[in-house]
Each structure stands twice: as C-alpha cells, then as structure tokens.
Design a protein around this motif. Structure first.
Motif, PDB file in Angstrom:
ATOM      1  N   UNK A  23       0.828  -1.201   0.000  1.00  0.00           N
ATOM      2  CA  UNK A  23       0.000   0.000   0.000  1.00  0.00           C
ATOM      3  C   UNK A  23       0.863   1.251   0.000  1.00  0.00           C
ATOM      4  N   UNK A  24       0.321   2.313  -0.534  1.00  0.00           N
ATOM      5  CA  UNK A  24       0.938   3.636  -0.383  1.00  0.00           C
ATOM      6  C   UNK A  24      -0.182   4.646  -0.308  1.00  0.00           C
ATOM      7  N   UNK A  25       0.064   5.750   0.378  1.00  0.00           N
ATOM      8  CA  UNK A  25      -0.974   6.765   0.453  1.00  0.00           C
ATOM      9  C   UNK A  25      -0.363   8.153   0.589  1.00  0.00           C
ATOM     10  N   UNK A  63     -20.095  24.658  -3.021  1.00  0.00           N
ATOM     11  CA  UNK A  63     -19.151  24.198  -4.053  1.00  0.00           C
ATOM     12  C   UNK A  63     -18.480  22.874  -3.677  1.00  0.00           C
ATOM     13  N   UNK A  64     -18.246  22.055  -4.679  1.00  0.00           N
ATOM     14  CA  UNK A  64     -17.497  20.812  -4.492  1.00  0.00           C
ATOM     15  C   UNK A  64     -16.309  20.806  -5.449  1.00  0.00           C
ATOM     16  N   UNK A  65     -15.289  20.025  -5.077  1.00  0.00           N
ATOM     17  CA  UNK A  65     -14.111  19.891  -5.943  1.00  0.00           C
ATOM     18  C   UNK A  65     -14.486  19.083  -7.188  1.00  0.00           C
ATOM     19  N   UNK A  66     -13.751  19.299  -8.262  1.00  0.00           N
ATOM     20  CA  UNK A  66     -13.885  18.466  -9.450  1.00  0.00           C
ATOM     21  C   UNK A  66     -13.598  17.008  -9.059  1.00  0.00           C
ATOM     22  N   UNK A  67     -14.411  16.086  -9.534  1.00  0.00           N
ATOM     23  CA  UNK A  67     -14.120  14.676  -9.288  1.00  0.00           C
ATOM     24  C   UNK A  67     -12.738  14.298  -9.797  1.00  0.00           C
ATOM     25  N   UNK A  68     -12.360  14.892 -10.924  1.00  0.00           N
ATOM     26  CA  UNK A  68     -11.073  14.530 -11.525  1.00  0.00           C
ATOM     27  C   UNK A  68      -9.887  15.074 -10.733  1.00  0.00           C
ATOM     28  N   UNK A  69     -10.126  15.994  -9.808  1.00  0.00           N
ATOM     29  CA  UNK A  69      -9.031  16.403  -8.919  1.00  0.00           C
ATOM     30  C   UNK A  69      -8.670  15.226  -8.008  1.00  0.00           C
ATOM     31  N   UNK A  70      -9.683  14.535  -7.514  1.00  0.00           N
ATOM     32  CA  UNK A  70      -9.401  13.319  -6.732  1.00  0.00           C
ATOM     33  C   UNK A  70      -8.701  12.276  -7.588  1.00  0.00           C
ATOM     34  N   UNK A  71      -9.124  12.150  -8.835  1.00  0.00           N
ATOM     35  CA  UNK A  71      -8.463  11.203  -9.738  1.00  0.00           C
ATOM     36  C   UNK A  71      -7.005  11.590  -9.951  1.00  0.00           C
ATOM     37  N   UNK A  72      -6.752  12.888  -9.979  1.00  0.00           N
ATOM     38  CA  UNK A  72      -5.372  13.363 -10.136  1.00  0.00           C
ATOM     39  C   UNK A  72      -4.527  12.967  -8.929  1.00  0.00           C
ATOM     40  N   UNK A  73      -5.139  12.969  -7.744  1.00  0.00           N
ATOM     41  CA  UNK A  73      -4.395  12.529  -6.550  1.00  0.00           C
ATOM     42  C   UNK A  73      -4.063  11.031  -6.652  1.00  0.00           C
ATOM     43  N   UNK A  74      -4.988  10.245  -7.206  1.00  0.00           N
ATOM     44  CA  UNK A  74      -4.698   8.821  -7.419  1.00  0.00           C
ATOM     45  C   UNK A  74      -3.503   8.682  -8.355  1.00  0.00           C
ATOM     46  N   UNK A  75      -3.545   9.406  -9.454  1.00  0.00           N
ATOM     47  CA  UNK A  75      -2.435   9.390 -10.418  1.00  0.00           C
ATOM     48  C   UNK A  75      -1.122   9.741  -9.736  1.00  0.00           C
ATOM     49  N   UNK A  76      -1.180  10.695  -8.806  1.00  0.00           N
ATOM     50  CA  UNK A  76       0.043  11.139  -8.123  1.00  0.00           C
ATOM     51  C   UNK A  76       0.632  10.030  -7.257  1.00  0.00           C
ATOM     52  N   UNK A  77      -0.209   9.296  -6.542  1.00  0.00           N
ATOM     53  CA  UNK A  77       0.313   8.209  -5.700  1.00  0.00           C
ATOM     54  C   UNK A  77       0.928   7.126  -6.590  1.00  0.00           C
ATOM     55  N   UNK A  78       0.250   6.811  -7.679  1.00  0.00           N
ATOM     56  CA  UNK A  78       0.768   5.788  -8.598  1.00  0.00           C
ATOM     57  C   UNK A  78       2.082   6.242  -9.236  1.00  0.00           C
ATOM     58  N   UNK A  79       2.171   7.524  -9.557  1.00  0.00           N
ATOM     59  CA  UNK A  79       3.311   8.025 -10.317  1.00  0.00           C
ATOM     60  C   UNK A  79       4.502   8.426  -9.466  1.00  0.00           C
ATOM     61  N   UNK A  80       4.271   8.558  -8.161  1.00  0.00           N
ATOM     62  CA  UNK A  80       5.368   9.008  -7.300  1.00  0.00           C
ATOM     63  C   UNK A  80       5.714   8.013  -6.195  1.00  0.00           C
ATOM     64  N   UNK A  81       4.793   7.101  -5.862  1.00  0.00           N
ATOM     65  CA  UNK A  81       5.026   6.216  -4.711  1.00  0.00           C
ATOM     66  C   UNK A  81       4.935   4.722  -5.040  1.00  0.00           C
ATOM     67  N   UNK A  82       3.822   4.305  -5.629  1.00  0.00           N
ATOM     68  CA  UNK A  82       3.588   2.877  -5.851  1.00  0.00           C
ATOM     69  C   UNK A  82       2.815   2.674  -7.141  1.00  0.00           C
ATOM     70  N   UNK A  84       5.438   4.133  -8.569  1.00  0.00           N
ATOM     71  CA  UNK A  84       6.366   5.256  -8.506  1.00  0.00           C
ATOM     72  C   UNK A  84       6.834   5.679  -9.884  1.00  0.00           C
ATOM     73  N   UNK A  85       7.866   6.496  -9.935  1.00  0.00           N
ATOM     74  CA  UNK A  85       8.342   7.053 -11.197  1.00  0.00           C
ATOM     75  C   UNK A  85       8.557   5.976 -12.267  1.00  0.00           C
ATOM     76  N   UNK A  86       8.087   6.277 -13.456  1.00  0.00           N
ATOM     77  CA  UNK A  86       8.186   5.313 -14.537  1.00  0.00           C
ATOM     78  C   UNK A  86       6.902   4.537 -14.735  1.00  0.00           C
ATOM     79  N   UNK A  87       6.008   4.542 -13.740  1.00  0.00           N
ATOM     80  CA  UNK A  87       4.713   3.889 -13.919  1.00  0.00           C
ATOM     81  C   UNK A  87       3.945   4.590 -15.032  1.00  0.00           C
ATOM     82  N   UNK A  88       3.250   3.816 -15.838  1.00  0.00           N
ATOM     83  CA  UNK A  88       2.472   4.362 -16.953  1.00  0.00           C
ATOM     84  C   UNK A  88       1.067   3.778 -16.880  1.00  0.00           C
ATOM     85  N   UNK A  89       0.089   4.667 -16.975  1.00  0.00           N
ATOM     86  CA  UNK A  89      -1.310   4.261 -16.896  1.00  0.00           C
ATOM     87  C   UNK A  89      -1.725   3.391 -18.079  1.00  0.00           C
ATOM     88  N   UNK A  90      -2.476   2.350 -17.804  1.00  0.00           N
ATOM     89  CA  UNK A  90      -3.144   1.570 -18.843  1.00  0.00           C
ATOM     90  C   UNK A  90      -4.652   1.802 -18.750  1.00  0.00           C
TER      91      UNK A  90
END
Lengths: 152, 152
Positions: A23-25, A63-82, A84-90
């Motif tokens: 896990x990573x968060x 007001x509520x945040x864009x749903x895709x802002x939360x999705x961007x946070x998911x992308x960040x954990x995948x791309x920086x932690x687990x 991590x760098x070099x991960x590419x979305x499928x």
C-alpha cells in the motif's frame, strides 16, 4: 540480472519489488485555490465548483471539488510512490461516491491487487477518503518499470 | 412543468434536452506549462512528465502529459458543454492508448449513449484524440440537472 549493485536512481519500485497487498498513500488538504487551479488547467469552469451562489442551489448546498481532482491525486500516488516514477497508466475506473469540498483533508490510498510479471502490469485498488469515508473508489492498471539488468 | 418561459441561466442542457447521439467537443493545444501546472495541482511529479533526460530513457523517448490531464479535459466537456453546468460525475472509465505530448492538439469528444430519465443519469462515450488517433477512451455516467418547474 539481479539486485546486487543496481540502485534505483529514484523513489518507487521496480516490477519485481511489487507484491499483492503493498500500500501507499498521500494526505493533503484541498483548498479553494487547488479547485481554481484545476479549473484553469482543465478548462472545467462548471459553476458547481467555482460559483458559491450557484452551488448552494444544488443538492450539494455549496461548491465541491472536481471529481477529476481526486483522480489526479490517485495518479500522483501511482506516479510518485507505488509503483512510482516510470509507472504508466493503462486503465483507471472511477466511481464518485461522495463530494470533496475545499477544506477537506483527503487521503488517497492505492493497494496492489495483482502483479503480472510477464506483461509488467500491476493492478491496484484505488480509493480517496474524506473523514474515513470513501469519496472515490476504483481500480487502476499500470505498467511498472523493469529493474535494469546489470549489463545495461 | 414545461419549456415555456423557463430559460436556463447558463449554457448546457437539462436532462430532457438530451438525446442519444448528441455530441460535444473541445480542442486545445497541450503545453509544457499545462503539464507543469497539472503536476503542481495533483502533486504528480513523476519525471516521465517533467524530466526530459529521464523521459528520453523510457519507451516514450521524451516527456508525456499526465494521463489524468486528458481525463480532466473529458471532465471539462461534460461539465461545461454536454450535459454542461450542473452535471455531476457518477463513474468514469479510462483506457490510455497513446501518449499525449506537449505541443499536441488534443480533441476531446463526448457522445450521449443512453439517457435514464427516471434516474436522471446520462451515459456518454468519451474519447481524447491526437491527430485523429485515440489517445484515451472510455465511458462516463453523470447526472444531468432536471429542468426547473415553472412553479419554482
């Protein structure tokens, strides 16, 4: 090939480091400035996110945040932690369950569900939580980088 | 209830305006500044997006945009054009097929696939194109706002 002598030049994991259950968060507070910045970069100026008077007329009562802002946070954990760098979305699936608002402390957690060594694919459960409740959940499939061979 | 005399105060569509086959799209050029802004707001500083030297060692042979930046463009079309303001995300699936790079002209198109009047749910095909080729595709389900009644 092997682990000896090969140091990853960055944080994160190579494919053969990954195991089911890892896990990573991250945790961050969403600000109205973050919402405005996301509106600017995406072009999504839906008044539900930016116009308090309009948003108060909706079932969200503000007001509520864009749903895709939360999705961007998911992308960040995948791309920086687990992984991590070099991960590419499928693929990524997203289910938006509860709104995220400015001021909310958001925890974004990814958990390895499966590793396909042959295809270098990793499947992760992805969840965004506010006050311990699920705001967004879904599943990601990413490619993880292979460990460089000693010869390379 | 009815259409007479009720003007939407904004662009976009009410639920009963929506029909299968309706389309909307946006087109914009992705810049390295957009990629940097997305990295800042998301926290995703994966060097695949930001570090040319690193990115040139990957199969992409150079920096690529965050996949979720394309997803943000999908959100923008849904939230500003079709259905438009007041639309709220329920689900989104994303398949990342080709990279998007700084300088690419990106077309983002959504097409109504189904309308559930009872539940106020709209299903849309979502696609992001670069040079006529699919970079990202998937499907969105959103709620669309109901037309205000004349009494309200």
């Amino acid at each position: 090939m092997g682990r000896s002598g090969v140091q990853p030049s960055r944080a994160g994991f190579f494919l053969d480091d990954l195991e089911v259950g890892q896990e990573a968060e991250t945790s961050r507070q969403v600000t109205q400035a973050d919402i405005a910045a996301f509106a600017a970069v995406s072009g999504d100026d839906n008044p539900l996110h930016l116009d308090r008077a309009y948003a108060e007329t909706t079932p969200f009562k503000g007001p509520i945040a864009h749903g895709m802002l939360s999705a961007a946070y998911i992308s960040a954990v995948l791309g920086t932690k687990l992984p991590g760098p070099g991960a590419v979305y499928v693929t990524q699936s997203l289910r938006f369950r509860r709104p995220v608002r400015a001021g909310d402390q958001v925890t974004t957690r990814v958990t390895v569900e499966a590793v396909d060594e042959a295809k270098a694919l990793v499947t992760l459960k992805t969840v965004v939580l506010v006050n311990g409740k699920t705001a967004v959940d879904g599943e990601a499939v990413v490619t993880a980088p292979r460990r460089p061979t000693e010869a390379s």
